[in-house]
Design a protein around this motif. Structure first.
Motif, short mmCIF file in Angstrom:
data_model
loop_
_atom_site.label_atom_id
_atom_site.label_comp_id
_atom_site.label_asym_id
_atom_site.label_seq_id
_atom_site.Cartn_x
_atom_site.Cartn_y
_atom_site.Cartn_z
N VAL A 1 61.59 8.02 49.66
CA VAL A 1 60.52 7.28 50.31
C VAL A 1 59.98 8.24 51.33
CG1 VAL A 1 59.74 5.20 51.84
CG2 VAL A 1 61.39 4.89 50.04
N GLY A 2 58.72 8.54 51.57
CA GLY A 2 58.10 9.40 52.65
C GLY A 2 56.72 10.12 52.27
N GLY A 3 56.25 10.92 53.17
CA GLY A 3 55.06 11.46 52.91
C GLY A 3 55.29 12.76 51.97
N PRO A 4 54.30 13.57 51.63
CA PRO A 4 54.51 14.69 50.61
C PRO A 4 55.83 15.69 50.94
CG PRO A 4 52.00 14.33 51.17
CD PRO A 4 52.95 13.48 52.17
N GLU A 5 55.96 16.03 51.88
CA GLU A 5 56.83 17.01 52.22
C GLU A 5 58.37 16.31 52.01
OE1 GLU A 5 56.45 20.07 52.26
OE2 GLU A 5 54.45 19.87 51.93
N THR A 6 58.45 15.30 52.54
CA THR A 6 59.74 14.42 52.36
C THR A 6 59.94 14.02 50.84
OG1 THR A 6 59.45 13.50 54.61
CG2 THR A 6 61.04 12.46 52.93
N VAL A 7 59.04 13.43 50.23
CA VAL A 7 59.35 13.38 48.85
C VAL A 7 59.56 14.73 47.92
CG1 VAL A 7 57.94 12.44 46.63
CG2 VAL A 7 57.89 11.53 48.80
N LYS A 8 58.92 15.55 48.29
CA LYS A 8 59.08 17.09 47.71
C LYS A 8 60.69 17.40 47.82
CE LYS A 8 58.09 21.07 45.60
NZ LYS A 8 57.66 21.28 44.32
N ARG A 9 61.11 17.45 49.01
CA ARG A 9 62.21 17.94 49.39
C ARG A 9 63.34 16.98 48.60
NH1 ARG A 9 61.69 17.22 54.02
NH2 ARG A 9 62.98 15.55 54.69
N ARG A 10 63.26 15.69 48.72
CA ARG A 10 64.32 14.72 48.02
C ARG A 10 64.29 15.05 46.64
NH1 ARG A 10 65.19 10.13 50.75
NH2 ARG A 10 66.87 9.69 48.72
N LEU A 11 63.10 15.03 45.94
CA LEU A 11 63.04 15.12 44.51
C LEU A 11 63.63 16.50 44.07
CD1 LEU A 11 59.37 13.98 43.49
CD2 LEU A 11 61.60 12.74 42.90
N GLU A 12 63.34 17.42 44.90
CA GLU A 12 64.19 19.05 44.65
C GLU A 12 65.63 18.54 44.67
OE1 GLU A 12 63.04 21.58 43.40
OE2 GLU A 12 61.42 21.90 43.92
N ALA A 13 66.25 17.66 45.68
CA ALA A 13 67.57 17.56 45.82
C ALA A 13 67.85 16.68 44.66
CB ALA A 13 67.84 17.02 47.21
N LEU A 14 67.24 15.77 44.05
CA LEU A 14 67.92 14.91 42.99
C LEU A 14 67.92 15.70 41.77
CD1 LEU A 14 67.94 11.89 41.93
CD2 LEU A 14 65.59 12.20 41.50
N VAL A 15 66.86 16.46 41.41
CA VAL A 15 66.92 17.46 40.41
C VAL A 15 68.05 18.37 40.41
CG1 VAL A 15 65.69 18.98 38.76
CG2 VAL A 15 64.63 17.15 39.84
N ALA A 16 68.37 18.81 41.68
CA ALA A 16 69.67 19.80 41.70
C ALA A 16 70.82 19.25 41.35
CB ALA A 16 69.44 20.49 42.85
N ARG B 1 47.86 6.04 44.27
CA ARG B 1 47.79 7.23 45.35
C ARG B 1 49.22 7.84 45.50
NH1 ARG B 1 46.11 11.80 46.93
NH2 ARG B 1 46.59 12.06 49.25
N SER B 2 50.19 7.33 45.13
CA SER B 2 51.78 7.69 45.26
C SER B 2 51.57 8.56 44.13
CB SER B 2 52.62 6.38 45.19
OG SER B 2 53.89 7.02 45.29
N PHE B 3 51.31 8.14 42.95
CA PHE B 3 51.42 9.03 41.88
C PHE B 3 50.86 10.30 41.96
CE2 PHE B 3 51.94 5.31 38.60
CZ PHE B 3 53.12 5.04 38.93
N GLU B 4 49.40 10.34 42.32
CA GLU B 4 48.54 11.34 42.74
C GLU B 4 49.35 12.55 43.65
OE1 GLU B 4 45.07 9.68 44.23
OE2 GLU B 4 44.01 9.25 42.37
N ILE B 5 50.06 12.07 44.68
CA ILE B 5 50.85 12.61 45.67
C ILE B 5 52.10 13.38 44.81
CG2 ILE B 5 52.48 12.74 47.45
CD1 ILE B 5 50.76 10.34 48.66
N VAL B 6 52.59 12.80 43.92
CA VAL B 6 53.89 13.12 43.56
C VAL B 6 53.33 14.28 42.16
CG1 VAL B 6 55.74 12.63 41.73
CG2 VAL B 6 55.18 11.18 43.63
N ALA B 7 52.27 13.99 41.50
CA ALA B 7 51.77 14.87 40.66
C ALA B 7 51.37 16.23 41.06
CB ALA B 7 50.71 14.51 39.79
N ALA B 8 50.70 16.02 42.48
CA ALA B 8 50.11 17.23 43.24
C ALA B 8 51.45 18.29 43.64
CB ALA B 8 49.27 16.61 44.40
N LEU B 9 52.46 17.70 43.95
CA LEU B 9 53.56 18.29 44.43
C LEU B 9 53.94 19.19 43.35
CD1 LEU B 9 55.72 15.41 46.24
CD2 LEU B 9 54.23 17.32 47.28
N LYS B 10 53.91 18.92 42.03
CA LYS B 10 54.31 19.70 41.04
C LYS B 10 53.16 20.87 41.01
CE LYS B 10 56.37 18.03 37.29
NZ LYS B 10 57.47 18.70 37.25
N GLN B 11 51.89 20.43 40.77
CA GLN B 11 50.87 21.38 40.47
C GLN B 11 50.63 22.31 41.67
OE1 GLN B 11 47.95 18.26 39.94
NE2 GLN B 11 48.34 17.93 37.55
#
Length: 340
Positions: A284-299, A320-330
């Motif tokens: 749960v979070g803004g773009p940077e928080t979500v990116k950091r947490r997803l990276e940790a999850l995959v690791a 909008r949440s989907f757009e944020i998550v997709a943009a983090l990858k792109q």
């Protein structure tokens, strides 16, 4: 080490019925969500079988898969999952055989062994209390119906036989992880409601036996993701999923509730702990928080694919949440899909 930008991104939808809304509206939202996921390059969109739940409209899972596949053009659509002990394997083979003929190369068959509801509903489904123990035999029977027919085979799945329909095993414990590894099948871990099940991800890989289906293990992790412009806004939106699990803890299974400014006063300490245990893996979070947490999850899990679950009351917030998550990858030069 695998990073979030290297994994595939998918979605699991429980097709929530919102407070004050209708099942028809929930089905419309599901199709709009799938179309958005396809537009953003998600790999697959799965639907889950549940019964006797006022807030979930995905009970006729195969029917809904056909509806979603017919309203999209390339995203894979499947079950996350079909609760196999609720059904005769022949009927499942025929239903998914029909879907595979209608939408070739786009249908997945994820299988679970839980009832997807309570004891009374199990009885209504003609399912016994020990039906889950039959799961390995039911999986083999189903795989037999989907394999090319054998000379003299007395019962055949038509349509279904000989079709290349990917079968996944789903679970939140080591039972399905061990079975998937033994059979050489892909495994999907239900971290979206059972964070402790992530241990099954670590068990699956070393036990995996190569098969005609897979040469190497392939594992997907389910996780709740609530992304918004800021951490504060995401935390507010996340109260919708907290209220959902609070209703489950209380045993009253409400329809999806709108977000609230604070959960204070809405739950007691025991209830808060119960909800937090269920949502322990939630991101749960803004773009940077979500990116950091997803990276940790995959690791941590070494997942090949991340399947997000997103409970939002307002569809615009969900998309909008989907757009944020997709943009983090792109953002780092990677598309959300690494393979066709």
């Amino acid at each position: 080490m695998t990073s979030f930008n290297e994994v595939r991104l998918s979605m699991l939808d429980l097709v929530a019925v919102r407070e004050g809304g209708t099942v028809a509206e929930a089905l419309d939202i599901a199709l709009a969500t799938a179309r958005k996921a396809e537009e953003l390059g998600f790999e697959r969109y799965w639907l889950a079988e549940h019964h006797n739940m006022p807030g979930i409209a995905s009970s006729a899972t195969a029917v809904l898969i056909g509806h979603i596949a017919g309203g999209t053009s390339k995203i894979r659509v499947g079950s996350g999952g079909i609760m196999l002990p609720n059904h005769a394997p022949l009927v499942v083979a025929e239903a998914f055989g029909t879907l595979a003929e209608l939408y070739p190369g786009r249908i997945d068959l994820g299988l679970g062994r839980a009832p997807g509801s309570d004891g009374a509903t199990q009885h209504a489904l003609r399912r016994g209390p020990r039906s889950g123990l039959e799961f390995p035999a039911l999986v083999e029977e189903l795989r037999g119906f989907l394999a090319p027919s054998r000379p003299g085979q007395p019962v055949r799945a038509i349509p279904g036989e000989g079709l290349d329909i990917p079968i996944w095993l789903l679970g939140s414990s080591d039972f399905s992880a061990r079975l998937a590894a033994e059979l050489g099948l892909p495994f999907s871990c239900a971290g979206h409601f059972s964070p402790e099940g992530m241990a099954a991800m670590r068990l699956y890989r070393p036990l995996f036996k190569p098969s005609e289906t897979l040469a190497r293990p392939y594992a997907m992790i389910g996780v709740p993701v609530i992304a918004a412009a800021t951490d504060e806004e995401a935390r507010r939106q996340a109260t919708t999923q907290q209220l959902k699990f609070l209703s489950l803890v209380r045993g009253n299974r409400l329809q999806l509730q709108p977000p609230v400014d604070s959960m204070d006063g809405l739950w007691n300490e025991w209830e808060r702990e119960g909800v937090n245990q269920r949502l322990g893996a939630a991101i749960v979070g803004g773009p940077e928080t979500v990116k950091r947490r997803l990276e940790a999850l995959v690791a941590e899990t070494e997942a090949d694919e991340v399947m997000i679950v997103s409970d939002f009351f307002d569809i615009a917030d969900r998309l909008r949440s989907f757009e944020i998550v997709a943009a983090l990858k792109q953002r780092d030069g990677m598309s959300t899909t690494t393979a066709a």
